[in-house]
Scaffold this motif. Structure first.
Motif, PDB file in Angstrom:
ATOM      1  N   TRP A   1       0.821  -1.208   0.000  1.00  0.00           N
ATOM      2  CA  TRP A   1       0.000   0.000   0.000  1.00  0.00           C
ATOM      3  C   TRP A   1       0.856   1.260   0.000  1.00  0.00           C
ATOM      4  CZ3 TRP A   1      -4.716   0.603  -1.465  1.00  0.00           C
ATOM      5  CH2 TRP A   1      -5.585  -0.486  -1.409  1.00  0.00           C
ATOM      6  N   LEU A   2       1.942   1.248   0.771  1.00  0.00           N
ATOM      7  CA  LEU A   2       2.829   2.402   0.818  1.00  0.00           C
ATOM      8  C   LEU A   2       3.491   2.631  -0.540  1.00  0.00           C
ATOM      9  CD1 LEU A   2       4.081   4.633   2.533  1.00  0.00           C
ATOM     10  CD2 LEU A   2       5.850   3.006   3.203  1.00  0.00           C
ATOM     11  N   ALA A   3       3.961   1.568  -1.167  1.00  0.00           N
ATOM     12  CA  ALA A   3       4.612   1.690  -2.475  1.00  0.00           C
ATOM     13  C   ALA A   3       3.620   2.157  -3.535  1.00  0.00           C
ATOM     14  CB  ALA A   3       5.236   0.359  -2.887  1.00  0.00           C
ATOM     15  N   PHE A   4       2.437   1.586  -3.544  1.00  0.00           N
ATOM     16  CA  PHE A   4       1.439   1.959  -4.544  1.00  0.00           C
ATOM     17  C   PHE A   4       1.017   3.417  -4.367  1.00  0.00           C
ATOM     18  CE2 PHE A   4      -2.819   2.222  -6.385  1.00  0.00           C
ATOM     19  CZ  PHE A   4      -2.580   1.710  -7.642  1.00  0.00           C
ATOM     20  N   THR A   5       0.797   3.818  -3.120  1.00  0.00           N
ATOM     21  CA  THR A   5       0.382   5.195  -2.848  1.00  0.00           C
ATOM     22  C   THR A   5       1.475   6.189  -3.204  1.00  0.00           C
ATOM     23  OG1 THR A   5      -1.024   4.381  -1.063  1.00  0.00           O
ATOM     24  CG2 THR A   5      -0.532   6.727  -1.063  1.00  0.00           C
ATOM     25  N   ALA A   6       2.718   5.875  -2.840  1.00  0.00           N
ATOM     26  CA  ALA A   6       3.829   6.766  -3.167  1.00  0.00           C
ATOM     27  C   ALA A   6       4.040   6.840  -4.678  1.00  0.00           C
ATOM     28  CB  ALA A   6       5.106   6.302  -2.474  1.00  0.00           C
ATOM     29  N   GLY A   7       3.900   5.715  -5.369  1.00  0.00           N
ATOM     30  CA  GLY A   7       4.024   5.711  -6.822  1.00  0.00           C
ATOM     31  C   GLY A   7       2.941   6.536  -7.493  1.00  0.00           C
ATOM     32  N   LEU A   8       1.725   6.376  -7.017  1.00  0.00           N
ATOM     33  CA  LEU A   8       0.605   7.144  -7.558  1.00  0.00           C
ATOM     34  C   LEU A   8       0.792   8.638  -7.284  1.00  0.00           C
ATOM     35  CD1 LEU A   8      -1.966   6.399  -9.077  1.00  0.00           C
ATOM     36  CD2 LEU A   8      -3.155   6.334  -6.890  1.00  0.00           C
ATOM     37  N   ALA A   9       1.266   8.974  -6.097  1.00  0.00           N
ATOM     38  CA  ALA A   9       1.509  10.377  -5.761  1.00  0.00           C
ATOM     39  C   ALA A   9       2.630  10.958  -6.619  1.00  0.00           C
ATOM     40  CB  ALA A   9       1.854  10.505  -4.280  1.00  0.00           C
ATOM     41  N   LEU A  10       3.645  10.162  -6.902  1.00  0.00           N
ATOM     42  CA  LEU A  10       4.746  10.625  -7.748  1.00  0.00           C
ATOM     43  C   LEU A  10       4.276  10.845  -9.188  1.00  0.00           C
ATOM     44  CD1 LEU A  10       7.663  11.341  -7.190  1.00  0.00           C
ATOM     45  CD2 LEU A  10       8.302   9.006  -7.721  1.00  0.00           C
ATOM     46  N   VAL A  11       3.386   9.999  -9.673  1.00  0.00           N
ATOM     47  CA  VAL A  11       2.796  10.192 -11.006  1.00  0.00           C
ATOM     48  C   VAL A  11       1.985  11.483 -11.030  1.00  0.00           C
ATOM     49  CG1 VAL A  11       1.067   9.305 -12.614  1.00  0.00           C
ATOM     50  CG2 VAL A  11       2.774   7.767 -11.672  1.00  0.00           C
ATOM     51  N   ALA A  12       1.136  11.666 -10.015  1.00  0.00           N
ATOM     52  CA  ALA A  12       0.304  12.869  -9.956  1.00  0.00           C
ATOM     53  C   ALA A  12       1.161  14.129  -9.871  1.00  0.00           C
ATOM     54  CB  ALA A  12      -0.644  12.783  -8.759  1.00  0.00           C
ATOM     55  N   LEU A  13       2.201  14.080  -9.041  1.00  0.00           N
ATOM     56  CA  LEU A  13       3.090  15.232  -8.924  1.00  0.00           C
ATOM     57  C   LEU A  13       3.775  15.530 -10.255  1.00  0.00           C
ATOM     58  CD1 LEU A  13       4.608  17.365  -7.194  1.00  0.00           C
ATOM     59  CD2 LEU A  13       6.355  15.610  -6.848  1.00  0.00           C
ATOM     60  N   GLY A  14       4.281  14.510 -10.920  1.00  0.00           N
ATOM     61  CA  GLY A  14       4.955  14.713 -12.204  1.00  0.00           C
ATOM     62  C   GLY A  14       4.037  15.318 -13.250  1.00  0.00           C
ATOM     63  N   LEU A  15       2.806  14.816 -13.316  1.00  0.00           N
ATOM     64  CA  LEU A  15       1.859  15.352 -14.299  1.00  0.00           C
ATOM     65  C   LEU A  15       1.434  16.771 -13.959  1.00  0.00           C
ATOM     66  CD1 LEU A  15      -0.370  12.220 -15.017  1.00  0.00           C
ATOM     67  CD2 LEU A  15       1.371  13.247 -16.485  1.00  0.00           C
ATOM     68  N   LEU A  16       1.103  17.005 -12.684  1.00  0.00           N
ATOM     69  CA  LEU A  16       0.699  18.353 -12.290  1.00  0.00           C
ATOM     70  C   LEU A  16       1.829  19.361 -12.485  1.00  0.00           C
ATOM     71  CD1 LEU A  16      -1.388  17.711  -9.055  1.00  0.00           C
ATOM     72  CD2 LEU A  16      -2.185  18.676 -11.208  1.00  0.00           C
ATOM     73  N   TRP A  17       3.032  18.946 -12.134  1.00  0.00           N
ATOM     74  CA  TRP A  17       4.184  19.837 -12.239  1.00  0.00           C
ATOM     75  C   TRP A  17       4.428  20.242 -13.686  1.00  0.00           C
ATOM     76  CZ3 TRP A  17       9.448  18.361  -9.584  1.00  0.00           C
ATOM     77  CH2 TRP A  17      10.333  19.426  -9.673  1.00  0.00           C
ATOM     78  N   GLU A  18       4.449  19.280 -14.576  1.00  0.00           N
ATOM     79  CA  GLU A  18       4.809  19.557 -15.970  1.00  0.00           C
ATOM     80  C   GLU A  18       3.657  20.096 -16.808  1.00  0.00           C
ATOM     81  OE1 GLU A  18       7.812  19.669 -16.726  1.00  0.00           O
ATOM     82  OE2 GLU A  18       8.679  18.516 -15.087  1.00  0.00           O
ATOM     83  N   LEU A  19       2.416  19.788 -16.430  1.00  0.00           N
ATOM     84  CA  LEU A  19       1.290  20.211 -17.257  1.00  0.00           C
ATOM     85  C   LEU A  19       0.532  21.414 -16.714  1.00  0.00           C
ATOM     86  CD1 LEU A  19      -0.163  16.708 -18.197  1.00  0.00           C
ATOM     87  CD2 LEU A  19       1.362  18.165 -19.549  1.00  0.00           C
ATOM     88  N   VAL A  20       0.617  21.655 -15.389  1.00  0.00           N
ATOM     89  CA  VAL A  20      -0.209  22.713 -14.809  1.00  0.00           C
ATOM     90  C   VAL A  20       0.615  23.738 -14.032  1.00  0.00           C
ATOM     91  CG1 VAL A  20      -2.124  23.176 -13.215  1.00  0.00           C
ATOM     92  CG2 VAL A  20      -2.169  21.142 -14.633  1.00  0.00           C
ATOM     93  N   LEU A  21       1.379  23.277 -13.055  1.00  0.00           N
ATOM     94  CA  LEU A  21       2.002  24.194 -12.101  1.00  0.00           C
ATOM     95  C   LEU A  21       3.195  24.961 -12.658  1.00  0.00           C
ATOM     96  CD1 LEU A  21       1.773  21.902  -8.970  1.00  0.00           C
ATOM     97  CD2 LEU A  21       0.292  23.803  -9.588  1.00  0.00           C
ATOM     98  N   ALA A  22       4.081  24.308 -13.345  1.00  0.00           N
ATOM     99  CA  ALA A  22       5.283  24.968 -13.859  1.00  0.00           C
ATOM    100  C   ALA A  22       5.611  24.406 -15.233  1.00  0.00           C
ATOM    101  CB  ALA A  22       6.447  24.756 -12.900  1.00  0.00           C
ATOM    102  N   ARG A  23       4.859  24.841 -16.200  1.00  0.00           N
ATOM    103  CA  ARG A  23       5.018  24.295 -17.553  1.00  0.00           C
ATOM    104  C   ARG A  23       6.386  24.632 -18.125  1.00  0.00           C
ATOM    105  NH1 ARG A  23      -0.131  23.514 -20.742  1.00  0.00           N
ATOM    106  NH2 ARG A  23       1.474  23.257 -22.282  1.00  0.00           N
ATOM    107  N   THR A  24       7.113  23.583 -18.470  1.00  0.00           N
ATOM    108  CA  THR A  24       8.401  23.755 -19.140  1.00  0.00           C
ATOM    109  C   THR A  24       8.413  22.842 -20.357  1.00  0.00           C
ATOM    110  OG1 THR A  24       9.355  22.065 -17.717  1.00  0.00           O
ATOM    111  CG2 THR A  24       9.698  24.339 -17.057  1.00  0.00           C
ATOM    112  N   GLY A  25       8.858  23.346 -21.471  1.00  0.00           N
ATOM    113  CA  GLY A  25       8.947  22.526 -22.673  1.00  0.00           C
ATOM    114  C   GLY A  25       7.602  22.178 -23.279  1.00  0.00           C
ATOM    115  N   GLY A  26       6.587  22.966 -23.008  1.00  0.00           N
ATOM    116  CA  GLY A  26       5.275  22.712 -23.590  1.00  0.00           C
ATOM    117  C   GLY A  26       4.612  21.442 -23.077  1.00  0.00           C
ATOM    118  N   GLY A  27       5.018  20.974 -21.929  1.00  0.00           N
ATOM    119  CA  GLY A  27       4.409  19.784 -21.349  1.00  0.00           C
ATOM    120  C   GLY A  27       5.020  18.478 -21.804  1.00  0.00           C
ATOM    121  N   THR A  28       6.048  18.539 -22.640  1.00  0.00           N
ATOM    122  CA  THR A  28       6.646  17.294 -23.133  1.00  0.00           C
ATOM    123  C   THR A  28       7.406  16.541 -22.047  1.00  0.00           C
ATOM    124  OG1 THR A  28       8.594  18.519 -23.882  1.00  0.00           O
ATOM    125  CG2 THR A  28       6.854  18.102 -25.508  1.00  0.00           C
ATOM    126  N   LEU A  29       7.812  17.225 -20.980  1.00  0.00           N
ATOM    127  CA  LEU A  29       8.524  16.543 -19.899  1.00  0.00           C
ATOM    128  C   LEU A  29       7.598  15.660 -19.054  1.00  0.00           C
ATOM    129  CD1 LEU A  29      11.054  19.240 -18.659  1.00  0.00           C
ATOM    130  CD2 LEU A  29      11.508  17.189 -19.986  1.00  0.00           C
TER     131      LEU A  29
END
Length: 142
Positions: free
Chosen positions: A31-59
């Protein structure tokens, strides 16, 4: 002279993991691994697509390995836990680089990425260790 036959004790006398039921440590680490993995995915997507767009979202493509690992984490595939415990350091390294070079609020995002990466590594290592310990226990009982 014949060798003694080793008998396997009945299921009631065997450890829970021997009956195919994961131990509490295995369940918690999953559960800890799955939750941390899911949170890391969400953070990566939010960071690159919404919060601090760099490279047009390709990152945002950087989360693809994590997305591919999520089903293996959910199904408790030992191989997934092993390779992810190595791959997660790429995300920690990215966070370390960005914490020193990013402007403004990205520093907090990079710090969160480092924390989630270390948490994911810890959960994966804990899971592998618990599974191997359960396997040794089964081998000792059998």
């Amino acid at each position: 002279m014949t060798e003694p036959v080793l008998s396997i004790p009945p299921p009631a006398d065997r450890p829970a993991s021997a009956a195919g039921i994961p131990t509490s440590a295995v369940r918690r680490s999953r559960w800890l691994a799955f939750t941390a993995g899911l949170a890391l995915v969400a953070l990566g997507l939010l960071w690159e697509l919404v919060l601090a767009r760099t490279g047009g979202g390709t990152l945002a493509i950087k989360v693809v390995p994590l997305v591919l690992a999520l089903p293996g984490l959910w199904r408790m595939k030992l191989y997934t836990y092993r390779w992810l415990s190595l791959a997660v350091w790429l995300y920690a390294a990215e966070g370390a680089v960005r914490v020193n070079s990013a402007p403004g609020r990205e520093v907090a995002l990079a710090g969160l990425e480092i924390v989630l990466s270390v948490l994911l590594f810890t959960a994966c290592a804990w899971h592998v260790r618990a599974r191997l310990a359960a396997g040794r226990l089964i081998a000792a009982v059998a």
